[in-house]
Design a protein around this motif. Sequence first.
Motif, PDB file in Angstrom:
ATOM      1  N   LEU A 104     -10.969  58.911 -12.365  1.00  0.00           N
ATOM      2  CA  LEU A 104     -11.759  59.516 -11.300  1.00  0.00           C
ATOM      3  C   LEU A 104     -12.098  60.984 -11.555  1.00  0.00           C
ATOM      4  O   LEU A 104     -12.956  61.547 -10.883  1.00  0.00           O
ATOM      5  CB  LEU A 104     -11.018  59.401  -9.961  1.00  0.00           C
ATOM      6  N   GLY A 105     -11.420  61.622 -12.495  1.00  0.00           N
ATOM      7  CA  GLY A 105     -11.721  63.015 -12.787  1.00  0.00           C
ATOM      8  C   GLY A 105     -11.378  63.962 -11.650  1.00  0.00           C
ATOM      9  O   GLY A 105     -12.042  64.998 -11.474  1.00  0.00           O
ATOM     10  N   LEU A 106     -10.332  63.638 -10.886  1.00  0.00           N
ATOM     11  CA  LEU A 106      -9.948  64.487  -9.752  1.00  0.00           C
ATOM     12  C   LEU A 106      -9.377  65.796 -10.275  1.00  0.00           C
ATOM     13  O   LEU A 106      -8.567  65.824 -11.197  1.00  0.00           O
ATOM     14  CB  LEU A 106      -8.924  63.757  -8.884  1.00  0.00           C
ATOM     15  N   TRP A 107      -9.766  66.887  -9.645  1.00  0.00           N
ATOM     16  CA  TRP A 107      -9.451  68.227 -10.139  1.00  0.00           C
ATOM     17  C   TRP A 107      -8.340  68.884  -9.328  1.00  0.00           C
ATOM     18  O   TRP A 107      -7.437  69.501  -9.869  1.00  0.00           O
ATOM     19  CB  TRP A 107     -10.724  69.067 -10.092  1.00  0.00           C
ATOM     20  N   ASP A 108      -8.379  68.763  -8.004  1.00  0.00           N
ATOM     21  CA  ASP A 108      -7.344  69.374  -7.185  1.00  0.00           C
ATOM     22  C   ASP A 108      -7.205  68.624  -5.870  1.00  0.00           C
ATOM     23  O   ASP A 108      -7.853  67.594  -5.643  1.00  0.00           O
ATOM     24  CB  ASP A 108      -7.606  70.870  -6.963  1.00  0.00           C
ATOM     25  N   TYR A 109      -6.335  69.157  -5.012  1.00  0.00           N
ATOM     26  CA  TYR A 109      -6.051  68.533  -3.717  1.00  0.00           C
ATOM     27  C   TYR A 109      -5.885  69.639  -2.693  1.00  0.00           C
ATOM     28  O   TYR A 109      -5.215  70.644  -2.948  1.00  0.00           O
ATOM     29  CB  TYR A 109      -4.763  67.702  -3.809  1.00  0.00           C
ATOM     30  N   GLU A 110      -6.517  69.479  -1.544  1.00  0.00           N
ATOM     31  CA  GLU A 110      -6.355  70.415  -0.436  1.00  0.00           C
ATOM     32  C   GLU A 110      -5.951  69.622   0.803  1.00  0.00           C
ATOM     33  O   GLU A 110      -6.324  68.456   0.961  1.00  0.00           O
ATOM     34  CB  GLU A 110      -7.647  71.190  -0.172  1.00  0.00           C
ATOM     35  N   ALA A 111      -5.173  70.243   1.693  1.00  0.00           N
ATOM     36  CA  ALA A 111      -4.678  69.513   2.853  1.00  0.00           C
ATOM     37  C   ALA A 111      -4.358  70.475   3.986  1.00  0.00           C
ATOM     38  O   ALA A 111      -4.080  71.659   3.767  1.00  0.00           O
ATOM     39  CB  ALA A 111      -3.425  68.707   2.490  1.00  0.00           C
ATOM     40  N   HIS A 112      -4.408  69.955   5.209  1.00  0.00           N
ATOM     41  CA  HIS A 112      -3.988  70.752   6.361  1.00  0.00           C
ATOM     42  C   HIS A 112      -3.195  69.911   7.344  1.00  0.00           C
ATOM     43  O   HIS A 112      -3.365  68.690   7.436  1.00  0.00           O
ATOM     44  CB  HIS A 112      -5.184  71.410   7.063  1.00  0.00           C
ATOM     45  N   PHE A 113      -2.287  70.562   8.055  1.00  0.00           N
ATOM     46  CA  PHE A 113      -1.661  69.944   9.209  1.00  0.00           C
ATOM     47  C   PHE A 113      -2.732  69.747  10.283  1.00  0.00           C
ATOM     48  O   PHE A 113      -3.658  70.560  10.416  1.00  0.00           O
ATOM     49  CB  PHE A 113      -0.569  70.846   9.791  1.00  0.00           C
ATOM     50  N   ALA A 114      -2.588  68.687  11.074  1.00  0.00           N
ATOM     51  CA  ALA A 114      -3.486  68.455  12.207  1.00  0.00           C
ATOM     52  C   ALA A 114      -2.651  68.114  13.441  1.00  0.00           C
ATOM     53  O   ALA A 114      -1.743  67.276  13.362  1.00  0.00           O
ATOM     54  CB  ALA A 114      -4.466  67.322  11.907  1.00  0.00           C
ATOM     55  N   ARG A 115      -2.973  68.767  14.535  1.00  0.00           N
ATOM     56  CA  ARG A 115      -2.308  68.491  15.805  1.00  0.00           C
ATOM     57  C   ARG A 115      -3.359  68.080  16.829  1.00  0.00           C
ATOM     58  O   ARG A 115      -4.282  68.831  17.132  1.00  0.00           O
ATOM     59  CB  ARG A 115      -1.550  69.716  16.308  1.00  0.00           C
ATOM     60  N   TYR A 116      -3.203  66.863  17.346  1.00  0.00           N
ATOM     61  CA  TYR A 116      -4.038  66.364  18.430  1.00  0.00           C
ATOM     62  C   TYR A 116      -3.208  66.400  19.711  1.00  0.00           C
ATOM     63  O   TYR A 116      -2.267  65.618  19.862  1.00  0.00           O
ATOM     64  CB  TYR A 116      -4.498  64.933  18.154  1.00  0.00           C
ATOM     65  N   GLU A 117      -3.533  67.321  20.603  1.00  0.00           N
ATOM     66  CA  GLU A 117      -2.868  67.341  21.893  1.00  0.00           C
ATOM     67  C   GLU A 117      -3.351  66.159  22.735  1.00  0.00           C
ATOM     68  O   GLU A 117      -4.338  65.494  22.389  1.00  0.00           O
ATOM     69  CB  GLU A 117      -3.162  68.655  22.626  1.00  0.00           C
ATOM     70  N   GLU A 118      -2.686  65.890  23.838  1.00  0.00           N
ATOM     71  CA  GLU A 118      -3.124  64.822  24.732  1.00  0.00           C
ATOM     72  C   GLU A 118      -4.587  65.039  25.098  1.00  0.00           C
ATOM     73  O   GLU A 118      -4.987  66.128  25.504  1.00  0.00           O
ATOM     74  CB  GLU A 118      -2.260  64.793  25.989  1.00  0.00           C
ATOM     75  N   GLY A 119      -5.395  64.010  24.916  1.00  0.00           N
ATOM     76  CA  GLY A 119      -6.820  64.087  25.218  1.00  0.00           C
ATOM     77  C   GLY A 119      -7.696  64.451  24.037  1.00  0.00           C
ATOM     78  O   GLY A 119      -8.929  64.384  24.136  1.00  0.00           O
ATOM     79  N   ALA A 120      -7.098  64.815  22.895  1.00  0.00           N
ATOM     80  CA  ALA A 120      -7.885  65.206  21.723  1.00  0.00           C
ATOM     81  C   ALA A 120      -8.354  63.970  20.950  1.00  0.00           C
ATOM     82  O   ALA A 120      -7.714  62.911  20.979  1.00  0.00           O
ATOM     83  CB  ALA A 120      -7.076  66.127  20.819  1.00  0.00           C
ATOM     84  N   PHE A 121      -9.456  64.143  20.218  1.00  0.00           N
ATOM     85  CA  PHE A 121     -10.062  63.036  19.466  1.00  0.00           C
ATOM     86  C   PHE A 121     -10.914  63.622  18.354  1.00  0.00           C
ATOM     87  O   PHE A 121     -11.110  64.842  18.252  1.00  0.00           O
ATOM     88  CB  PHE A 121     -10.943  62.190  20.388  1.00  0.00           C
ATOM     89  N   TYR A 122     -11.465  62.724  17.517  1.00  0.00           N
ATOM     90  CA  TYR A 122     -12.427  63.109  16.481  1.00  0.00           C
ATOM     91  C   TYR A 122     -13.417  61.965  16.374  1.00  0.00           C
ATOM     92  O   TYR A 122     -13.058  60.852  16.010  1.00  0.00           O
ATOM     93  CB  TYR A 122     -11.699  63.345  15.153  1.00  0.00           C
ATOM     94  N   GLU A 123     -14.686  62.240  16.686  1.00  0.00           N
ATOM     95  CA  GLU A 123     -15.690  61.185  16.709  1.00  0.00           C
ATOM     96  C   GLU A 123     -15.960  60.623  15.321  1.00  0.00           C
ATOM     97  O   GLU A 123     -15.560  61.190  14.302  1.00  0.00           O
ATOM     98  CB  GLU A 123     -16.997  61.721  17.310  1.00  0.00           C
ATOM     99  N   LYS A 124     -16.682  59.499  15.270  1.00  0.00           N
ATOM    100  CA  LYS A 124     -16.975  58.839  14.001  1.00  0.00           C
ATOM    101  C   LYS A 124     -17.704  59.795  13.059  1.00  0.00           C
ATOM    102  O   LYS A 124     -18.650  60.473  13.447  1.00  0.00           O
ATOM    103  CB  LYS A 124     -17.822  57.595  14.236  1.00  0.00           C
ATOM    104  N   HIS A 125     -17.261  59.799  11.791  1.00  0.00           N
ATOM    105  CA  HIS A 125     -17.844  60.698  10.798  1.00  0.00           C
ATOM    106  C   HIS A 125     -17.476  60.211   9.406  1.00  0.00           C
ATOM    107  O   HIS A 125     -16.626  59.330   9.251  1.00  0.00           O
ATOM    108  CB  HIS A 125     -17.323  62.130  10.996  1.00  0.00           C
TER     109      HIS A 125
END
Length: 217
Positions: A104-125
């Motif tokens: 795949l030729g992957l070069w690096d990796y980036e990441a973050h913590f994610a916190r969804y409080e009550e009522g939080a969401f992320y629409e289709k993407h």
Amino acid sequence: MSAIIPFTSQTPFDKVVSDIREKGWSITDDFFSDEMVDALMMDISELDNSYMKQAGVGRSSDHQVALNRRSDYIRWIDPITPARSAFLSAMSELRLEFNRRLFLGLWDYEAHFARYEEGAFYEKHVDAFKGKSNRVLSTVLYLNENWAEGDGGELVLFDECDETVELGRYFPLKGRLAVFLSEEFPHEVLTAQRTRHSIAGWFRVNNSIQNTVDPDQ
């Protein structure tokens, strides 16, 4: 402090690599050791929202906060604690396995913590648009204890050819790892009914051209 043992299996990458080869996505339970997941959960639990930032949509100059589309908090991960360092090292091992077995030729990796409080969401993407991003594989590791029916926050993965077709709904269970091709699979996070913690990340290729440096994050 002794080093964190990341995996419980002697061959932790086999299922994930096989799934990506065969269908482009993978859901794997107990990918990491409980020791690793517990240490990461402790790290994010100690982060107050004031030390995180409201997540947005888009990247670089196109980035904007849009609470009607996405409402989680994030903090990018650097190797500043034993848990974060062990996690990034383990994902580097997985990157090398993807390159060795799937070219795949992957070069690096980036990441973050994610916190969804009550009522939080992320629409289709989608995490990357064809030909316009360096993100190749998306990953999500779930850190939540005792997630139950009715707690919401499921990952919904959609078919790459018809985004009205669901491939599955997956609870954010402790230790569950989702991996999928960033350009191919639309997905969403349903509304959480309690605080939900995870780590979102991306394996990337290097699209730097001449003096234009490929941006991260």
